[in-house]
Design a protein around this motif. Structure first.
Motif, PDB file in Angstrom:
ATOM      1  N   HIS A 554       0.797  -1.220   0.000  1.00  0.00           N
ATOM      2  CA  HIS A 554       0.000   0.000   0.000  1.00  0.00           C
ATOM      3  C   HIS A 554       0.839   1.284   0.000  1.00  0.00           C
ATOM      4  CE1 HIS A 554      -3.777  -2.165   0.719  1.00  0.00           C
ATOM      5  NE2 HIS A 554      -3.101  -2.912   1.584  1.00  0.00           N
ATOM      6  N   SER A 555       2.114   1.201   0.350  1.00  0.00           N
ATOM      7  CA  SER A 555       2.875   2.437   0.494  1.00  0.00           C
ATOM      8  C   SER A 555       4.335   2.219   0.124  1.00  0.00           C
ATOM      9  CB  SER A 555       2.750   2.951   1.936  1.00  0.00           C
ATOM     10  OG  SER A 555       3.441   4.169   2.098  1.00  0.00           O
ATOM     11  N   VAL A 556       5.227   2.326   1.079  1.00  0.00           N
ATOM     12  CA  VAL A 556       6.663   2.207   0.838  1.00  0.00           C
ATOM     13  C   VAL A 556       7.039   0.732   0.679  1.00  0.00           C
ATOM     14  CG1 VAL A 556       8.955   2.755   1.728  1.00  0.00           C
ATOM     15  CG2 VAL A 556       7.024   4.284   2.205  1.00  0.00           C
ATOM     16  N   PRO A 557       7.798   0.373  -0.356  1.00  0.00           N
ATOM     17  CA  PRO A 557       8.131  -1.042  -0.591  1.00  0.00           C
ATOM     18  C   PRO A 557       9.188  -1.569   0.373  1.00  0.00           C
ATOM     19  CG  PRO A 557       9.195   0.323  -2.234  1.00  0.00           C
ATOM     20  CD  PRO A 557       8.312   1.248  -1.431  1.00  0.00           C
ATOM     21  N   VAL A 558       8.854  -1.635   1.636  1.00  0.00           N
ATOM     22  CA  VAL A 558       9.773  -2.140   2.655  1.00  0.00           C
ATOM     23  C   VAL A 558       9.968  -3.641   2.469  1.00  0.00           C
ATOM     24  CG1 VAL A 558      10.059  -2.490   5.147  1.00  0.00           C
ATOM     25  CG2 VAL A 558       9.144  -0.336   4.282  1.00  0.00           C
ATOM     26  N   ARG A 559      11.184  -4.104   2.725  1.00  0.00           N
ATOM     27  CA  ARG A 559      11.461  -5.536   2.672  1.00  0.00           C
ATOM     28  C   ARG A 559      10.943  -6.178   3.959  1.00  0.00           C
ATOM     29  NH1 ARG A 559      17.764  -5.264   1.751  1.00  0.00           N
ATOM     30  NH2 ARG A 559      17.427  -3.605   3.284  1.00  0.00           N
ATOM     31  N   VAL A 560       9.746  -6.716   3.884  1.00  0.00           N
ATOM     32  CA  VAL A 560       9.051  -7.175   5.085  1.00  0.00           C
ATOM     33  C   VAL A 560       9.784  -8.335   5.746  1.00  0.00           C
ATOM     34  CG1 VAL A 560       6.891  -8.123   5.958  1.00  0.00           C
ATOM     35  CG2 VAL A 560       6.839  -6.358   4.194  1.00  0.00           C
ATOM     36  N   ARG A 561      10.230  -9.308   4.976  1.00  0.00           N
ATOM     37  CA  ARG A 561      10.934 -10.449   5.572  1.00  0.00           C
ATOM     38  C   ARG A 561      12.224 -10.017   6.246  1.00  0.00           C
ATOM     39  NH1 ARG A 561      10.713 -15.820   1.692  1.00  0.00           N
ATOM     40  NH2 ARG A 561       8.447 -16.174   1.837  1.00  0.00           N
ATOM     41  N   HIS A 562      12.925  -9.137   5.595  1.00  0.00           N
ATOM     42  CA  HIS A 562      14.174  -8.638   6.173  1.00  0.00           C
ATOM     43  C   HIS A 562      13.916  -7.931   7.501  1.00  0.00           C
ATOM     44  CE1 HIS A 562      18.168  -6.802   6.337  1.00  0.00           C
ATOM     45  NE2 HIS A 562      17.564  -5.642   6.536  1.00  0.00           N
ATOM     46  N   MET A 563      12.918  -7.056   7.526  1.00  0.00           N
ATOM     47  CA  MET A 563      12.619  -6.318   8.749  1.00  0.00           C
ATOM     48  C   MET A 563      12.073  -7.240   9.832  1.00  0.00           C
ATOM     49  SD  MET A 563      13.668  -3.346   8.253  1.00  0.00           S
ATOM     50  CE  MET A 563      13.171  -2.951   9.922  1.00  0.00           C
ATOM     51  N   THR A 564      11.229  -8.196   9.449  1.00  0.00           N
ATOM     52  CA  THR A 564      10.675  -9.117  10.439  1.00  0.00           C
ATOM     53  C   THR A 564      11.774  -9.952  11.079  1.00  0.00           C
ATOM     54  OG1 THR A 564       8.597  -9.230   9.206  1.00  0.00           O
ATOM     55  CG2 THR A 564       9.023 -10.976  10.808  1.00  0.00           C
ATOM     56  N   GLY A 565      12.685 -10.465  10.262  1.00  0.00           N
ATOM     57  CA  GLY A 565      13.790 -11.244  10.813  1.00  0.00           C
ATOM     58  C   GLY A 565      14.648 -10.437  11.768  1.00  0.00           C
ATOM     59  N   GLY A 566      14.941  -9.197  11.403  1.00  0.00           N
ATOM     60  CA  GLY A 566      15.726  -8.353  12.295  1.00  0.00           C
ATOM     61  C   GLY A 566      15.022  -8.058  13.602  1.00  0.00           C
ATOM     62  N   LEU A 567      13.728  -7.781  13.551  1.00  0.00           N
ATOM     63  CA  LEU A 567      12.976  -7.491  14.774  1.00  0.00           C
ATOM     64  C   LEU A 567      12.862  -8.715  15.675  1.00  0.00           C
ATOM     65  CD1 LEU A 567      10.151  -5.242  13.270  1.00  0.00           C
ATOM     66  CD2 LEU A 567      12.037  -4.513  14.742  1.00  0.00           C
ATOM     67  N   VAL A 568      12.744  -9.902  15.065  1.00  0.00           N
ATOM     68  CA  VAL A 568      12.697 -11.125  15.872  1.00  0.00           C
ATOM     69  C   VAL A 568      14.021 -11.325  16.615  1.00  0.00           C
ATOM     70  CG1 VAL A 568      12.601 -13.646  15.743  1.00  0.00           C
ATOM     71  CG2 VAL A 568      10.934 -12.265  14.503  1.00  0.00           C
ATOM     72  N   LYS A 569      15.124 -11.097  15.940  1.00  0.00           N
ATOM     73  CA  LYS A 569      16.423 -11.241  16.593  1.00  0.00           C
ATOM     74  C   LYS A 569      16.597 -10.214  17.720  1.00  0.00           C
ATOM     75  CE  LYS A 569      18.723 -13.127  12.498  1.00  0.00           C
ATOM     76  NZ  LYS A 569      19.764 -12.906  11.458  1.00  0.00           N
ATOM     77  N   LEU A 570      16.183  -8.989  17.457  1.00  0.00           N
ATOM     78  CA  LEU A 570      16.270  -7.968  18.496  1.00  0.00           C
ATOM     79  C   LEU A 570      15.365  -8.294  19.679  1.00  0.00           C
ATOM     80  CD1 LEU A 570      16.310  -4.748  16.272  1.00  0.00           C
ATOM     81  CD2 LEU A 570      18.220  -5.732  17.534  1.00  0.00           C
ATOM     82  N   SER A 571      14.190  -8.858  19.408  1.00  0.00           N
ATOM     83  CA  SER A 571      13.285  -9.248  20.493  1.00  0.00           C
ATOM     84  C   SER A 571      13.884 -10.367  21.339  1.00  0.00           C
ATOM     85  CB  SER A 571      11.936  -9.675  19.916  1.00  0.00           C
ATOM     86  OG  SER A 571      11.322  -8.624  19.212  1.00  0.00           O
ATOM     87  N   ALA A 572      14.564 -11.314  20.704  1.00  0.00           N
ATOM     88  CA  ALA A 572      15.222 -12.385  21.453  1.00  0.00           C
ATOM     89  C   ALA A 572      16.316 -11.821  22.353  1.00  0.00           C
ATOM     90  CB  ALA A 572      15.810 -13.416  20.488  1.00  0.00           C
ATOM     91  N   ALA A 573      17.080 -10.866  21.834  1.00  0.00           N
ATOM     92  CA  ALA A 573      18.099 -10.220  22.662  1.00  0.00           C
ATOM     93  C   ALA A 573      17.466  -9.466  23.824  1.00  0.00           C
ATOM     94  CB  ALA A 573      18.935  -9.275  21.804  1.00  0.00           C
ATOM     95  N   ALA A 574      16.326  -8.818  23.580  1.00  0.00           N
ATOM     96  CA  ALA A 574      15.645  -8.089  24.651  1.00  0.00           C
ATOM     97  C   ALA A 574      15.113  -9.033  25.721  1.00  0.00           C
ATOM     98  CB  ALA A 574      14.516  -7.255  24.066  1.00  0.00           C
ATOM     99  N   ALA A 575      14.604 -10.187  25.335  1.00  0.00           N
ATOM    100  CA  ALA A 575      14.103 -11.157  26.312  1.00  0.00           C
ATOM    101  C   ALA A 575      15.231 -11.649  27.212  1.00  0.00           C
ATOM    102  CB  ALA A 575      13.441 -12.329  25.589  1.00  0.00           C
ATOM    103  N   SER A 576      16.384 -11.960  26.640  1.00  0.00           N
ATOM    104  CA  SER A 576      17.526 -12.396  27.444  1.00  0.00           C
ATOM    105  C   SER A 576      17.990 -11.280  28.378  1.00  0.00           C
ATOM    106  CB  SER A 576      18.674 -12.825  26.529  1.00  0.00           C
ATOM    107  OG  SER A 576      18.273 -13.868  25.657  1.00  0.00           O
ATOM    108  N   ALA A 577      18.034 -10.060  27.862  1.00  0.00           N
ATOM    109  CA  ALA A 577      18.455  -8.929  28.692  1.00  0.00           C
ATOM    110  C   ALA A 577      17.473  -8.678  29.834  1.00  0.00           C
ATOM    111  CB  ALA A 577      18.583  -7.680  27.823  1.00  0.00           C
ATOM    112  N   THR A 578      16.188  -8.897  29.589  1.00  0.00           N
ATOM    113  CA  THR A 578      15.185  -8.712  30.645  1.00  0.00           C
ATOM    114  C   THR A 578      15.432  -9.664  31.811  1.00  0.00           C
ATOM    115  OG1 THR A 578      13.531  -8.009  29.034  1.00  0.00           O
ATOM    116  CG2 THR A 578      12.729  -8.767  31.169  1.00  0.00           C
ATOM    117  N   GLY A 579      15.655 -10.935  31.501  1.00  0.00           N
ATOM    118  CA  GLY A 579      15.915 -11.906  32.566  1.00  0.00           C
ATOM    119  C   GLY A 579      17.148 -11.568  33.373  1.00  0.00           C
ATOM    120  N   ALA A 580      18.233 -11.185  32.689  1.00  0.00           N
ATOM    121  CA  ALA A 580      19.465 -10.855  33.401  1.00  0.00           C
ATOM    122  C   ALA A 580      19.281  -9.621  34.280  1.00  0.00           C
ATOM    123  CB  ALA A 580      20.586 -10.624  32.389  1.00  0.00           C
ATOM    124  N   GLY A 581      18.617  -8.596  33.744  1.00  0.00           N
ATOM    125  CA  GLY A 581      18.394  -7.393  34.548  1.00  0.00           C
ATOM    126  C   GLY A 581      17.469  -7.633  35.725  1.00  0.00           C
TER     127      GLY A 581
END
Length: 633
Positions: A554-581
């Motif tokens: 509908h708008s900007v041709p963002v690479r959805v798979r690329h962005m989704t994969g990156g956000l999933v990896k960042l979310s996994a890092a955030a989950a690990s950081a949450t437990g440690a903190g």
């Protein structure tokens, strides 16, 4: 991911021209250039004839317009100085350094406004606690919350920033038509009607305050107090609208500091009013502070807007006087009508069809707060207050993460208007990556040390230990939806950046609201106020998923798979950081050292895990942040 410097150059849309059409196109361009040649300037050699564009080159709309207007040089030193000062509005040329500094200043001022918002909430908690009086005020507080979303953050900005960007682009390409400045035309056609609508809305809201309270909180004990507070806060329906209009105009002109200062002024007005009038008016003083703060939001921007308009008008008058003194055969041609694009078709600066989907989206998004307070009204006293305090603190990472998107929104809007979809894609992907990093680190910190944060911020006066425990638990549940809130705020700018009427964002937001309502209604009977927060996280996350998957179509041709994969990896890092903190914070009894240690641990663990899973965004983010710190030093 592309680096920040790749996404902030001046627009150069690539429109490929086939060999079959080169000859006819060149002939047309030469004819137009000859016909619209500007006035001869004394002491300056006449412009050379246009050079035909080879078939293998590409030309953007802005470049084509500049070719058509060859010879129309800026008249006088004053005009040249103004054009240079207005570089942010000529074709969208915003330098890398300018965007970086604008983002930094906006983030600093927004952080200052958010901190003052915490001071405001601390003052409310200290003076009124978390009882029925505070609940009554927070029902009235719904008015400025809805007005802020509709008139400042979402609807007004999503409509007017592209409109002012288009007007500024037309100003750059229609230089001979100095008596019909597109920016002034936009002001004349929108501002008077807006003032009338805002005035009528504020008065109507004051008159309908009893019915508004009955709808928002049917189980509220003291409805009269809520009605009085609602009538005081209703004034922001007018002041916020004017503040939002000024903010959109200034951001499109490349001026970001005054719009970023509005919440500093707003919260100062509320805090000072409460401290001065609390003994006489009680919680009504907080509602009166909302009215005062709304006026201050306008005052910090209005002088800058007025100065910019006066500078442009003075420059136009000087240029017009010079043109009038020229011989008749040297007068600039007036063939192109004001508001007509170089291609020949006229396009309205504000498309009426765009208003409905933007307003529906903004209202649907803000209705989440209305649903939460409606569901929390029958719960024990203090439930609405706990939701409010938890939401205000939990949303701080989201607010900070969206600052870059706010600064670059005019850049994306101009790129889409010029057809530069690839440049817009790189800019949006960069923004989503940086926003994801900031909000996920913030969410991990909020979840890891929620009790310590609430104790440090609010546990004093009438806000006791039980309120701290309840608010911290709610805040942890709210934090689960922070990434969704951030993605929705960033992606919706992509959908409306091209100023085209799109109903998909409103539909996605409506589906998310339905899930929030159903989930909250089902879970409130089991988990109480926690069920309401869980419904919010569920609904906004589903909305974010829908918007992310639909943005390329509908708008900007963002690479959805690329962005989704990156956000999933960042979310996994955030989950690990949450437990440690969380573990490190629980080992330290004192709240301040515990929160400090937890923050450091969360950031360190997040960085290590994100690089270990090879999140593609993290290295470019680190390089960009490092460069910014070096530049600041």
């Amino acid at each position: 991911m592309t680096d920040l410097t790749d996404a902030t150059q001046s627009p150069t849309a690539k429109t490929t021209r086939t060999p079959e059409t080169v000859n006819s196109t060149e002939t047309t361009e030469i004819t137009k250039t000859t016909r619209t040649a500007g006035p001869a300037v004394p002491g300056r050699r006449p412009p050379p004839p246009p050079t035909p564009t080879p078939a293998h080159t590409t030309t953007s709309p802005v470049e084509k317009a500049d070719q058509e207007n060859a010879g129309q040089e800026t008249i006088g030193k004053e005009n040249a100085g103004q054009e240079k000062a207005d570089s942010g509005s000529r074709g969208g040329h915003l330098s890398n350094r300018f965007l970086a500094r604008a983002a930094l200043l906006t983030a600093v001022l927004t952080a200052a406004g958010a901190l003052l918002g915490l001071v405001r909430d601390q003052t409310i908690a200290h003076l009124y606690g978390a009882g029925p009086d505070t609940d009554a005020f927070l029902v009235a507080w719904t008015v400025p919350e809805v007005a802020s979303t509709l008139l400042i953050e979402d609807a007004m900005a999503l409509i007017l920033v592209p409109a002012f960007s288009l007007a500024l682009a037309r100003r750059a390409t229609d230089r001979p038509l100095l008596d019909r400045d597109p920016v002034h035309t936009l002001l004349r056609t929108t501002l008077p009607g807006l003032l009338l609508v805002l005035s009528a809305g504020a008065v109507l809201l004051m008159l309908a305050a009893p019915w508004v309270v009955a709808v928002l909180a049917p189980g509220l004990p003291d409805t009269q107090l809520a009605v009085d507070c609602t009538r005081l806060t209703a004034t922001c329906a007018f002041s916020f609208g004017i503040a939002g209009y000024c903010s959109a105009a200034l951001r499109a002109h490349g001026s970001f500091v005054p719009p970023a200062m509005i919440y500093v002024a707003y919260n100062i007005g509320i805090i000072v009013t409460m401290l001065v009038l609390s003994d006489r008016l009680g919680v009504r003083a907080a509602a009166a502070g909302v009215a005062v703060g709304g006026v201050l939001m306008v005052l910090v921007q209005a002088p800058v807007v007025w100065r910019r308009l006066r500078e442009r008008r003075a420059t136009a008058e000087q240029a017009r006087e010079h043109v009038d003194q020229l011989p008749a055969d040297e007068q600039p041609s007036d063939e192109r009508q004001s508001g007509e694009q170089p291609g020949g078709g006229a396009r309205p600066l504000v498309a009426l069809g765009l208003l409905a989907p933007v307003i529906v989206f903004a209202l649907t998004r803000q209705s989440q707060v209305l649903i939460e307070r409606f569901l929390a009204a029958p719960l024990p006293a203090g439930a609405i207050s706990h939701l409010n305090y938890a939401q205000k603190v939990a949303q701080m990472p989201m607010v900070l993460s969206l600052m870059l998107c706010t600064v670059t929104f005019p850049v994306v809007a101009r790129a889409m208007a010029a057809g530069e979809t690839d440049r817009a894609r790189r800019r949006v992907e960069r923004d989503l990556a940086l926003a994801g990093v900031i909000v996920l680190v913030g969410a991990a910190t909020v979840v890891a040390c929620a009790p310590q944060i609430i104790e440090i911020l609010f546990q004093r006066g009438a806000f006791d230990r039980a309120d701290t425990a309840a608010t911290a638990t709610v805040m942890r549940v709210y934090a689960l939806g922070l990434l969704g809130h951030t993605l929705v705020g960033a992606l919706v700018r992509c959908y409306f950046s091209a100023a085209r009427p799109l109903w998909f964002p409103a539909l996605a937001m409506f589906l998310g609201l339905a899930l929030t309502t159903a989930g909250g209604a089902l879970l409130v009977g089991v988990w109480g106020v926690l069920g309401i927060a869980a419904g919010n996280a569920l609904g906004i996350t589903v909305t974010a998923v829908l918007l992310l998957n639909g943005v390329a179509r509908h708008s900007v041709p963002v690479r959805v798979r690329h962005m989704t994969g990156g956000l999933v990896k960042l979310s996994a890092a955030a989950a690990s950081a949450t437990g440690a903190g969380w573990i490190c914070g629980a080992l330290i009894p004192s709240p301040v050292p515990a929160a400090a240690v937890a923050c450091v641990v969360v950031a360190a663990v997040f960085l290590v895990i994100a690089r270990a899973v090879q999140a593609p965004e993290i290295d470019s983010v680190i390089r960009s942040v490092t460069r910014k710190f070096i530049d600041v030093r």
